[in-house]
Design a protein around this motif. Structure first.
Motif, mmCIF file in Angstrom:
data_model
loop_
_atom_site.group_PDB
_atom_site.id
_atom_site.type_symbol
_atom_site.label_atom_id
_atom_site.label_comp_id
_atom_site.label_asym_id
_atom_site.label_seq_id
_atom_site.Cartn_x
_atom_site.Cartn_y
_atom_site.Cartn_z
ATOM 1 N N SER A 152 40.676 0.783 51.678
ATOM 2 C CA SER A 152 41.716 1.274 52.578
ATOM 3 C C SER A 152 42.452 2.420 51.898
ATOM 4 O O SER A 152 42.402 2.572 50.680
ATOM 5 C CB SER A 152 42.684 0.145 52.944
ATOM 6 O OG SER A 152 43.237 -0.397 51.770
ATOM 7 N N THR B 33 49.783 3.900 51.962
ATOM 8 C CA THR B 33 50.833 3.398 51.078
ATOM 9 C C THR B 33 51.001 1.901 51.310
ATOM 10 O O THR B 33 50.392 1.341 52.219
ATOM 11 C CB THR B 33 52.168 4.085 51.411
ATOM 12 O OG1 THR B 33 52.454 3.812 52.797
ATOM 13 C CG2 THR B 33 52.090 5.587 51.212
ATOM 14 N N ASP B 34 51.840 1.274 50.500
ATOM 15 C CA ASP B 34 52.076 -0.156 50.688
ATOM 16 C C ASP B 34 52.627 -0.436 52.086
ATOM 17 O O ASP B 34 52.342 -1.457 52.694
ATOM 18 C CB ASP B 34 53.067 -0.671 49.635
ATOM 19 C CG ASP B 34 52.379 -0.808 48.280
ATOM 20 O OD1 ASP B 34 51.128 -0.732 48.261
ATOM 21 O OD2 ASP B 34 53.084 -0.941 47.270
ATOM 22 N N GLU B 35 53.417 0.521 52.602
ATOM 23 C CA GLU B 35 54.033 0.323 53.922
ATOM 24 C C GLU B 35 53.009 0.504 55.041
ATOM 25 O O GLU B 35 53.072 -0.155 56.075
ATOM 26 C CB GLU B 35 55.180 1.319 54.160
ATOM 27 C CG GLU B 35 56.422 1.122 53.289
ATOM 28 C CD GLU B 35 56.204 1.557 51.847
ATOM 29 O OE1 GLU B 35 55.619 2.633 51.638
ATOM 30 O OE2 GLU B 35 56.596 0.805 50.933
ATOM 31 N N SER B 36 52.088 1.440 54.828
ATOM 32 C CA SER B 36 51.155 1.758 55.912
ATOM 33 C C SER B 36 49.761 2.026 55.347
ATOM 34 O O SER B 36 49.503 3.086 54.780
ATOM 35 C CB SER B 36 51.692 3.000 56.661
ATOM 36 O OG SER B 36 50.661 3.613 57.384
ATOM 37 N N ARG B 37 48.897 1.049 55.480
ATOM 38 C CA ARG B 37 47.533 1.218 54.970
ATOM 39 C C ARG B 37 46.551 1.188 56.130
ATOM 40 O O ARG B 37 46.747 0.478 57.118
ATOM 41 C CB ARG B 37 47.157 0.095 53.990
ATOM 42 C CG ARG B 37 47.926 0.167 52.688
ATOM 43 C CD ARG B 37 47.281 -0.668 51.596
ATOM 44 N NE ARG B 37 46.132 -0.019 50.988
ATOM 45 C CZ ARG B 37 46.216 0.964 50.101
ATOM 46 N NH1 ARG B 37 47.393 1.433 49.740
ATOM 47 N NH2 ARG B 37 45.134 1.490 49.579
ATOM 48 N N ASP C 102 38.528 -1.491 47.237
ATOM 49 C CA ASP C 102 39.611 -2.483 47.104
ATOM 50 C C ASP C 102 39.025 -3.858 46.796
ATOM 51 O O ASP C 102 39.644 -4.680 46.143
ATOM 52 C CB ASP C 102 40.408 -2.592 48.412
ATOM 53 C CG ASP C 102 41.086 -1.295 48.766
ATOM 54 O OD1 ASP C 102 41.237 -0.441 47.872
ATOM 55 O OD2 ASP C 102 41.463 -1.124 49.947
#
Ligand SMILES: Nc1ncnc2c1ncn2[C@@H]1O[C@H](COP(=O)(O)OP(=O)(O)OP(=O)(O)O)[C@@H](O)[C@H]1O
Length: 320
Positions: free
Chosen positions: A61, A64-68, A109
């Motif tokens: 993926s 960012t941590d907020e929006s992956r 990942d």
């Protein structure tokens, strides 16, 4: 270090840069040291099982941590030694990302990739992977021969003891013997791409990854290049993973075609290409070739327009 040499090294950093400095991690042969016939046989079978490329449950993926955004979702694929597999699918389904994961240019990942049983980090370090990018990426100030030998000079001594190909012979095999002292700007686009392919063979890799290598060429030139690649591959069988947007190209070259779907990228279907080899341009006109084209196109329509599958595939939505 002179500026030009530094630049060359940066451009080829992906060839030289192992992800893991841990050294070769080839799986120990089963029964090694036992000296028995059975142990040898087991070792041979184990090597055969792990040969080629194995991709197990790979996910990737971006964001960012907020929006992956999940780009690759649970990709499972094995490409055997000497097998030619094409990957086709809608734009953005993650084909290039998958190739980058296999090449060790980006980390997955989750999941695992091995080349002849080695993790990607060891495979890249030992030059087991050859990469042909979409654009040939030749150094304009270097001759054709110097471009092909560049990985050897940059990676001197870093090939894990693999045999190396004679660059002049390689260039001759690709019909470029007359051009070894020319500069890239003096070559056609097709010739430049052949130089890039020859360069990828310098370390005699186990696997060749090709990302739409002929997409910038006109159709006639493209056909010539793909038949040239096919000829060379016939006598230099490597595991090949070849990304393309062209259905006829995928059929002409491949043993199997992987059709990917997007959002997230996943394997929708793997289609066997059971056309005899060697193949020639005459095969485009055969009924078998056209039938396969219909099957692949139907599957592509199905992944691009879910719901159109049944109509496109004669009511079943099936491919083979
Ligand atoms: N480094 C990156 N950072 C963020 N997003 C990325 C990155 N690389 C790829 N992507 C996104 O991942 C998705 C898959 O891209 P990728 O280039 O692998 O697709 P593709 O199937 O090869 O597309 P195409 O056929 O158009 O070349 C796209 O949505 C792309 O925008």
């Amino acid at each position: 270090m002179p500026a030009q040499q530094q630049h060359d090294q940066q451009r080829l950093a992906h060839e030289a840069m192992p992800l893991d400095e841990g050294g070769p991690t080839r799986a120990p042969l089963a029964g090694a040291g036992a000296g028995s016939q059975a142990a040898t046989e087991a070792a041979v079978q184990a090597a055969a099982r792990t040969g080629g490329v194995r991709i197990s449950n790979v996910s990737k993926s971006f964001g960012t941590d907020e929006s992956r955004t999940l780009v690759l979702d649970g990709i499972d694929l094995s490409v055997g030694m000497g097998e030619f597999v094409s990957v086709i699918g809608p734009s953005g389904c993650g084909k290039s990302t998958l190739l980058k994961v296999i090449a060790g240019l980006t980390d997955a990942d989750g999941g695992e990739v091995t080349v002849d049983g080695n993790p990607v980090s060891a495979a890249t370090k030992n030059k087991m992977i050859g990469l042909v990018p979409q654009s040939p990426a030749l150094m304009p100030w270097r001759t054709v021969l110097d471009n092909v030998t560049l990985p050897m000079s940059v990676n001197r001594g870093a090939n894990g003891g693999r045999s190396m190909r004679d660059p002049v012979e390689l260039l001759e095999s690709f019909g470029l013997g007359h051009a070894i002292d020319k500069y890239p700007a003096q070559l056609s686009g097709g010739m430049q791409q052949r130089v890039a392919i020859a360069r990828a063979f310098v370390f005699d890799p186990s696997v060749l990854l090709m990302d739409e290598p002929f997409s910038a060429l006109d159709e006639m030139n493209r056909d010539q290049q793909r038949m040239g690649l096919l000829d060379f591959w016939q006598s230099n069988r490597k595991a090949v993973i070849f990304i393309t947007h062209s259905v006829p190209e995928a059929i002409m070259l491949s043993d199997r075609i992987v059709v990917m779907a997007a959002h997230p990228g996943r394997i929708a279907e793997i289609i066997d290409v059971d056309l005899p080899r060697p193949r020639s341009v005459d095969d485009y006109a055969t009924d078998e070739f056209r039938d396969l084209e219909g099957i692949v196109r139907a599957k592509l329509r199905a992944v691009m327009e879910p719901g159109a599958a049944d109509a496109a595939a004669g009511g079943t939505g099936e491919t083979r």
